[in-house]
Structure formats: structure tokens, C-alpha cells
Design a protein around this motif. Structure first.
Motif, PDB file in Angstrom:
ATOM      1  N   ILE A 187       3.241  16.457 -11.560  1.00  0.00           N
ATOM      2  CA  ILE A 187       2.226  17.303 -12.181  1.00  0.00           C
ATOM      3  C   ILE A 187       2.323  18.725 -11.618  1.00  0.00           C
ATOM      4  N   GLY A 188       2.473  18.803 -10.291  1.00  0.00           N
ATOM      5  CA  GLY A 188       2.636  20.119  -9.671  1.00  0.00           C
ATOM      6  C   GLY A 188       3.858  20.844 -10.187  1.00  0.00           C
ATOM      7  N   MET A 189       4.959  20.111 -10.385  1.00  0.00           N
ATOM      8  CA  MET A 189       6.181  20.721 -10.915  1.00  0.00           C
ATOM      9  C   MET A 189       5.986  21.178 -12.356  1.00  0.00           C
ATOM     10  N   PHE A 190       5.209  20.430 -13.127  1.00  0.00           N
ATOM     11  CA  PHE A 190       4.918  20.858 -14.495  1.00  0.00           C
ATOM     12  C   PHE A 190       4.220  22.214 -14.481  1.00  0.00           C
ATOM     13  N   PHE A 191       3.182  22.327 -13.643  1.00  0.00           N
ATOM     14  CA  PHE A 191       2.444  23.586 -13.610  1.00  0.00           C
ATOM     15  C   PHE A 191       3.274  24.729 -13.030  1.00  0.00           C
ATOM     16  N   LYS A 192       4.193  24.423 -12.126  1.00  0.00           N
ATOM     17  CA  LYS A 192       5.028  25.478 -11.558  1.00  0.00           C
ATOM     18  C   LYS A 192       6.112  25.932 -12.529  1.00  0.00           C
ATOM     19  N   TYR A 236       0.828  -1.211   0.000  1.00  0.00           N
ATOM     20  CA  TYR A 236       0.000   0.000   0.000  1.00  0.00           C
ATOM     21  C   TYR A 236       0.863   1.261   0.000  1.00  0.00           C
ATOM     22  N   VAL A 237       1.916   1.255   0.795  1.00  0.00           N
ATOM     23  CA  VAL A 237       2.787   2.429   0.874  1.00  0.00           C
ATOM     24  C   VAL A 237       3.532   2.641  -0.442  1.00  0.00           C
ATOM     25  N   ALA A 238       3.970   1.554  -1.083  1.00  0.00           N
ATOM     26  CA  ALA A 238       4.671   1.688  -2.372  1.00  0.00           C
ATOM     27  C   ALA A 238       3.747   2.302  -3.423  1.00  0.00           C
ATOM     28  N   ILE A 239       2.505   1.886  -3.428  1.00  0.00           N
ATOM     29  CA  ILE A 239       1.532   2.443  -4.377  1.00  0.00           C
ATOM     30  C   ILE A 239       1.265   3.916  -4.056  1.00  0.00           C
ATOM     31  N   ALA A 240       1.093   4.221  -2.777  1.00  0.00           N
ATOM     32  CA  ALA A 240       0.838   5.610  -2.375  1.00  0.00           C
ATOM     33  C   ALA A 240       2.041   6.496  -2.698  1.00  0.00           C
ATOM     34  N   GLU A 241       3.261   5.972  -2.526  1.00  0.00           N
ATOM     35  CA  GLU A 241       4.466   6.744  -2.833  1.00  0.00           C
ATOM     36  C   GLU A 241       4.522   7.065  -4.323  1.00  0.00           C
ATOM     37  N   ALA A 242       4.167   6.102  -5.161  1.00  0.00           N
ATOM     38  CA  ALA A 242       4.148   6.346  -6.609  1.00  0.00           C
ATOM     39  C   ALA A 242       3.082   7.379  -6.980  1.00  0.00           C
ATOM     40  N   CYS A 243       1.931   7.301  -6.348  1.00  0.00           N
ATOM     41  CA  CYS A 243       0.868   8.287  -6.620  1.00  0.00           C
ATOM     42  C   CYS A 243       1.303   9.684  -6.183  1.00  0.00           C
ATOM     43  N   SER A 244       1.998   9.770  -5.051  1.00  0.00           N
ATOM     44  CA  SER A 244       2.468  11.076  -4.603  1.00  0.00           C
ATOM     45  C   SER A 244       3.542  11.625  -5.554  1.00  0.00           C
ATOM     46  N   TRP A 245       4.345  10.727  -6.143  1.00  0.00           N
ATOM     47  CA  TRP A 245       5.312  11.150  -7.169  1.00  0.00           C
ATOM     48  C   TRP A 245       4.559  11.774  -8.347  1.00  0.00           C
ATOM     49  N   ALA A 246       3.493  11.106  -8.770  1.00  0.00           N
ATOM     50  CA  ALA A 246       2.715  11.620  -9.903  1.00  0.00           C
ATOM     51  C   ALA A 246       2.165  13.013  -9.594  1.00  0.00           C
ATOM     52  N   GLY A 247       1.611  13.177  -8.401  1.00  0.00           N
ATOM     53  CA  GLY A 247       1.090  14.479  -8.010  1.00  0.00           C
ATOM     54  C   GLY A 247       2.174  15.543  -7.971  1.00  0.00           C
ATOM     55  N   LEU A 248       3.321  15.180  -7.440  1.00  0.00           N
ATOM     56  CA  LEU A 248       4.423  16.143  -7.371  1.00  0.00           C
ATOM     57  C   LEU A 248       4.930  16.495  -8.765  1.00  0.00           C
ATOM     58  N   ASP A 296       2.507  27.603  -7.877  1.00  0.00           N
ATOM     59  CA  ASP A 296       3.159  26.488  -7.210  1.00  0.00           C
ATOM     60  C   ASP A 296       2.257  25.765  -6.204  1.00  0.00           C
ATOM     61  N   LEU A 297       0.968  25.889  -6.345  1.00  0.00           N
ATOM     62  CA  LEU A 297       0.046  25.248  -5.413  1.00  0.00           C
ATOM     63  C   LEU A 297       0.230  23.729  -5.396  1.00  0.00           C
ATOM     64  N   GLY A 298       0.395  23.118  -6.573  1.00  0.00           N
ATOM     65  CA  GLY A 298       0.567  21.662  -6.639  1.00  0.00           C
ATOM     66  C   GLY A 298       1.810  21.191  -5.908  1.00  0.00           C
ATOM     67  N   VAL A 299       2.894  21.959  -6.018  1.00  0.00           N
ATOM     68  CA  VAL A 299       4.137  21.601  -5.328  1.00  0.00           C
ATOM     69  C   VAL A 299       3.967  21.810  -3.826  1.00  0.00           C
ATOM     70  N   LYS A 300       3.263  22.866  -3.430  1.00  0.00           N
ATOM     71  CA  LYS A 300       3.024  23.113  -2.009  1.00  0.00           C
ATOM     72  C   LYS A 300       2.187  21.998  -1.382  1.00  0.00           C
ATOM     73  N   ILE A 301       1.284  21.430  -2.151  1.00  0.00           N
ATOM     74  CA  ILE A 301       0.440  20.351  -1.638  1.00  0.00           C
ATOM     75  C   ILE A 301       1.173  19.016  -1.700  1.00  0.00           C
ATOM     76  N   PHE A 302       1.680  18.667  -2.879  1.00  0.00           N
ATOM     77  CA  PHE A 302       2.245  17.327  -3.062  1.00  0.00           C
ATOM     78  C   PHE A 302       3.679  17.187  -2.573  1.00  0.00           C
ATOM     79  N   GLY A 303       4.387  18.289  -2.374  1.00  0.00           N
ATOM     80  CA  GLY A 303       5.739  18.200  -1.824  1.00  0.00           C
ATOM     81  C   GLY A 303       5.747  17.542  -0.448  1.00  0.00           C
ATOM     82  N   PRO A 304       4.996  18.071   0.505  1.00  0.00           N
ATOM     83  CA  PRO A 304       4.954  17.441   1.825  1.00  0.00           C
ATOM     84  C   PRO A 304       4.308  16.050   1.814  1.00  0.00           C
TER      85      PRO A 304
END
Length: 101
Positions: free
Chosen positions: A24-29, A10-22, A36-44
């Protein structure tokens, strides 16, 4: 499936999903330059998932008695995006293989 291995999955899957979010956030930033809202959310979130993934590797390694090389590989897979999924699938397949007598 042992609890530690299930939680690791479960953690490995969640870590990969958080990578995807980060990512995407980096793309928009940095590419779309829309903020940089996506990076502020998905970074932590990704930081927390990274720590949980490392703990999950160590817990599963203890229960499954992984070799030091497998542990190092699992920890290294926390760095490149989405390799935690590859490692998780590999360890799950190894767990499901019948043990030769």
C-alpha cells in the motif's frame, strides 16, 4: 499446538500484514505519487517481520522435524507477497492430521 508452531503462525500472519502495508505504501509512493511515508514506516516493519519469519521457520522446523525440502519451501515463501500465509496453513494442516500407525 507446540509453542514454536504457534509463534511461527503468528509471525507468518504478521509478515503477510506487513507485506500488505508495504505494498500500500509503495502504491502511494510510486503510483499515486503522494509521498513515501508508508514505505518509510512499513519498510522497516516488513524487514523485521521477514527476519522473524525466517527465524520462525527454522524454529518450527526444528521442533516439528520438517524435511530439508519443506524448510527450503518455507524460506522461499518469505519472498513473494502473502505466500507465508499459504505455507503456514499447509504446515498447520499437516500438524493437525492424525499420524498413521
Amino acid at each position: 499446538m507446540p509453542t514454536a508452531l504457534r509463534l511461527f503462525r503468528y509471525v507468518a500472519i504478521a509478515e503477510a500484514c506487513s507485506w500488505a502495508g508495504l505494498l500500500i505504501g509503495m502504491f502511494f509512493k510510486y503510483i499515486a505519487d503522494t509521498g513515501d511515508l508508508g514505505v518509510k514506516i512499513f519498510g522497516p516493519v516488513h524487514g523485521a517481520m521477514f527476519v522473524l519469519y525466517v527465524a520462525g521457520v527454522l524454529a518450527a522446523a526444528r521442533v516439528e522435524r520438517w524435511s530439508p525440502g519443506v524448510i527450503v519451501l518455507g524460506l522461499a515463501c518469505s519472498v513473494p507477497p502473502f505466500t507465508s500465509l499459504w505455507f503456514e496453513r499447509r504446515m498447520l494442516a499437516r500438524h493437525r492430521e492424525p499420524v498413521a500407525a
